[in-house]
Design an enzyme around this catalytic site. Structure first.
Site, PDB file in Angstrom:
ATOM      1  CE  LYS A  52       0.972  -0.850   4.041  1.00 48.69           C
ATOM      2  NZ  LYS A  52      -0.038   0.459   4.601  1.00 48.69           N
ATOM      3  CD  GLN A  96      -1.587   2.456   1.940  1.00 46.58           C
ATOM      4  OE1 GLN A  96      -1.733   1.661   2.611  1.00 46.58           O
ATOM      5  NE2 GLN A  96      -0.364   3.126   1.631  1.00 46.58           N
ATOM      6  CG  ASP A 119      -2.859   1.966   9.092  1.00 45.35           C
ATOM      7  OD1 ASP A 119      -1.540   1.684   9.021  1.00 45.35           O
ATOM      8  OD2 ASP A 119      -3.736   2.535   8.180  1.00 45.35           O
TER       9      ASP A 119
HETATM   10  N1  L34 Z   1      -3.068   3.995   6.195  1.00 44.22           N
HETATM   11  N2  L34 Z   1      -1.379   4.820   4.855  1.00 44.22           N
HETATM   12  C1  L34 Z   1      -1.969   4.112   5.833  1.00 44.22           C
HETATM   13  N3  L34 Z   1      -0.835   3.182   6.461  1.00 44.22           N
HETATM   14  C2  L34 Z   1       0.410   3.386   6.196  1.00 44.22           C
HETATM   15  O1  L34 Z   1       1.480   2.543   6.985  1.00 44.22           O
HETATM   16  C3  L34 Z   1       0.924   4.031   5.298  1.00 44.22           C
HETATM   17  N4  L34 Z   1       2.253   4.044   4.703  1.00 44.22           N
HETATM   18  C4  L34 Z   1       2.585   5.534   4.404  1.00 44.22           C
HETATM   19  C5  L34 Z   1       1.806   6.150   3.303  1.00 44.22           C
HETATM   20  N5  L34 Z   1       0.279   5.714   3.549  1.00 44.22           N
HETATM   21  C6  L34 Z   1      -0.279   4.935   4.523  1.00 44.22           C
HETATM   22  C7  L34 Z   1       2.715   2.994   4.270  1.00 44.22           C
HETATM   23  O2  L34 Z   1       2.143   1.928   4.021  1.00 44.22           O
HETATM   24  C8  L34 Z   1       4.214   4.893   3.714  1.00 44.22           C
HETATM   25  N6  L34 Z   1       3.794   3.520   3.634  1.00 44.22           N
HETATM   26  C9  L34 Z   1       4.900   2.733   2.976  1.00 44.22           C
HETATM   27  C10 L34 Z   1       4.806   1.373   3.235  1.00 44.22           C
HETATM   28  C11 L34 Z   1       5.997   0.648   2.531  1.00 44.22           C
HETATM   29  C12 L34 Z   1       6.789   1.149   1.767  1.00 44.22           C
HETATM   30  C13 L34 Z   1       6.999   2.784   1.694  1.00 44.22           C
HETATM   31  C14 L34 Z   1       6.042   3.328   2.308  1.00 44.22           C
HETATM   32  C15 L34 Z   1       7.837   0.297   0.735  1.00 44.22           C
HETATM   33  O3  L34 Z   1       7.699  -0.910   0.923  1.00 44.22           O
HETATM   34  N7  L34 Z   1       8.961   0.853   0.251  1.00 44.22           N
HETATM   35  C16 L34 Z   1       9.840   0.158  -0.343  1.00 44.22           C
HETATM   36  C17 L34 Z   1       9.735   0.284  -1.716  1.00 44.22           C
HETATM   37  C18 L34 Z   1       8.538   0.278  -2.370  1.00 44.22           C
HETATM   38  C19 L34 Z   1       8.715   0.713  -3.973  1.00 44.22           C
HETATM   39  O4  L34 Z   1       9.143  -0.198  -4.753  1.00 44.22           O
HETATM   40  O5  L34 Z   1       8.167   1.646  -4.214  1.00 44.22           O
HETATM   41  C20 L34 Z   1      11.332   0.309   0.453  1.00 44.22           C
HETATM   42  O6  L34 Z   1      12.139  -0.504   0.105  1.00 44.22           O
HETATM   43  O7  L34 Z   1      11.384   1.521   0.891  1.00 44.22           O
END
Ligand code: L34
Length: 292
Positions: A52, A96, A119
């Site tokens: 982020k 988060q 959010d």
């Molecule tokens: N307050 N908490 C708050 N806001 C959110 O919007 C979130 N979320 C969820 C968990 N807690 C939160 C996220 O940001 C899930 N989440 C989230 C964000 C980004 C990714 C996955 C979940 C992401 O970038 N995933 C990548 C892989 C990252 C890695 O290497 O682990 C992908 O390509 O799926």
């Protein structure tokens, strides 16, 4: 089976945001400022928050990361939220999730000024979204909706089945997909108590899996030609990886892929779009688009 490339779509949108930010700044306006609060050292949360902060740089936003150890008290956290609420330079902020068990998550969410709740978790934003008023929409459902739109996947009149009823994905996803002039779909939500889950899945034109159970969706649950969206990102131990784990979606990609018309991969599908939609919400916060 066309792959829905969330990573590439997010990169395109971030570029569009960066261009708009430069126009705003050139015209004498304010650079959007996102703050993120991270409690403890959960591996997933560390990665997501790092991504982020990086996305803020790509978009030309100012970002602030506020860190606490896992033993922070609820009082300290509420005081931090109060400071961010009153900081005129901060346009929007997030805490988060998940938080350590001794902290009341709902109490934290409700302490955030809904005008800075990028959010979209505050009851004011959740409620406004449910009745179709302008507001911050939570990033994961918004990102999925945006992917469907950008890939021109029809939703109006289609059967959409959502697996999972969480406040941050399942419920708001159902709202968006049923909303007049948005999804316009016929929506069914299935969860751990559903008795006809498999049968429901087999009727879905659009199947959205958000239950956090690796490999839950098998080929026999998917209708020929369906669109399958995989929200799961569970870390599964994997000794062959440098990190010691791999990310596992809720869908068995290899067996489901041949049956569907569109599918999102994990990683590189919904995850990058979640972050990108947070950027879009922050841009709106900077422009005071929804609230004064
Ligand atoms: N307050 N908490 C708050 N806001 C959110 O919007 C979130 N979320 C969820 C968990 N807690 C939160 C996220 O940001 C899930 N989440 C989230 C964000 C980004 C990714 C996955 C979940 C992401 O970038 N995933 C990548 C892989 C990252 C890695 O290497 O682990 C992908 O390509 O799926």
């Amino acid at each position: 089976m066309q792959l829905i490339d969330g990573k590439a779509t997010a990169a395109t949108i971030k570029k569009e945001i960066a261009e708009e930010v430069e126009r705003i700044v050139a015209a004498g306006g304010k650079r959007p400022h996102l703050a993120a609060v991270l409690v403890g050292h959960d591996g997933g949360s560390e990665t997501y928050v790092r991504n982020k902060v990086k996305a803020c740089e790509e978009c030309g936003f100012t970002s602030t990361l506020v860190r606490y150890e896992a033993d922070v008290t609820e009082t300290e956290l509420l005081a931090c939220i109060d400071r961010l609420n009153r900081d005129a330079d901060v346009d929007g902020f997030i805490v988060q999730l998940p938080l350590p068990p001794h902290i009341d998550e709902q109490r934290i969410i409700e302490a955030i000024d809904y005008r800075k709740d990028v959010d979209g978790f505050h009851p004011v934003n959740v409620g406004r979204m449910a009745i179709g008023l302008p507001c911050y929409v939570s990033a994961t459902p918004k990102g999925i909706y945006e992917l469907l739109r950008r890939y021109a996947i029809p939703t109006s009149g289609k059967k959409c089945v959502i697996l999972g009823r969480s406040n941050i994905v399942g419920k708001p996803m159902a709202q968006l997909m049923m909303q007049k002039s948005l999804g316009d779909a016929t929506v069914t939500v299935c969860h751990s108590h559903s008795t006809t889950l498999k049968e429901e899945c087999r009727t879905a034109d659009i199947l959205i899996a958000a239950i956090g159970r690796p490999g839950f969706v098998t080929a026999d649950m998917v209708k020929e030609g369906a669109t399958v969206i995989d929200v799961g990102t569970t870390r599964v131990p994997d000794a062959t990886r440098k990190s010691g784990f791999r990310l596992c979606g809720d869908v068995r990609f290899d067996e489901v892929n041949p049956k569907c018309s569109y599918i999102t991969p994990v990683p590189g599908g919904v995850g990058p779009m979640t972050i990108c939609m947070l950027m879009l919400n922050t841009l709106a916060a900077g422009k005071k688009e929804y609230y004064r």
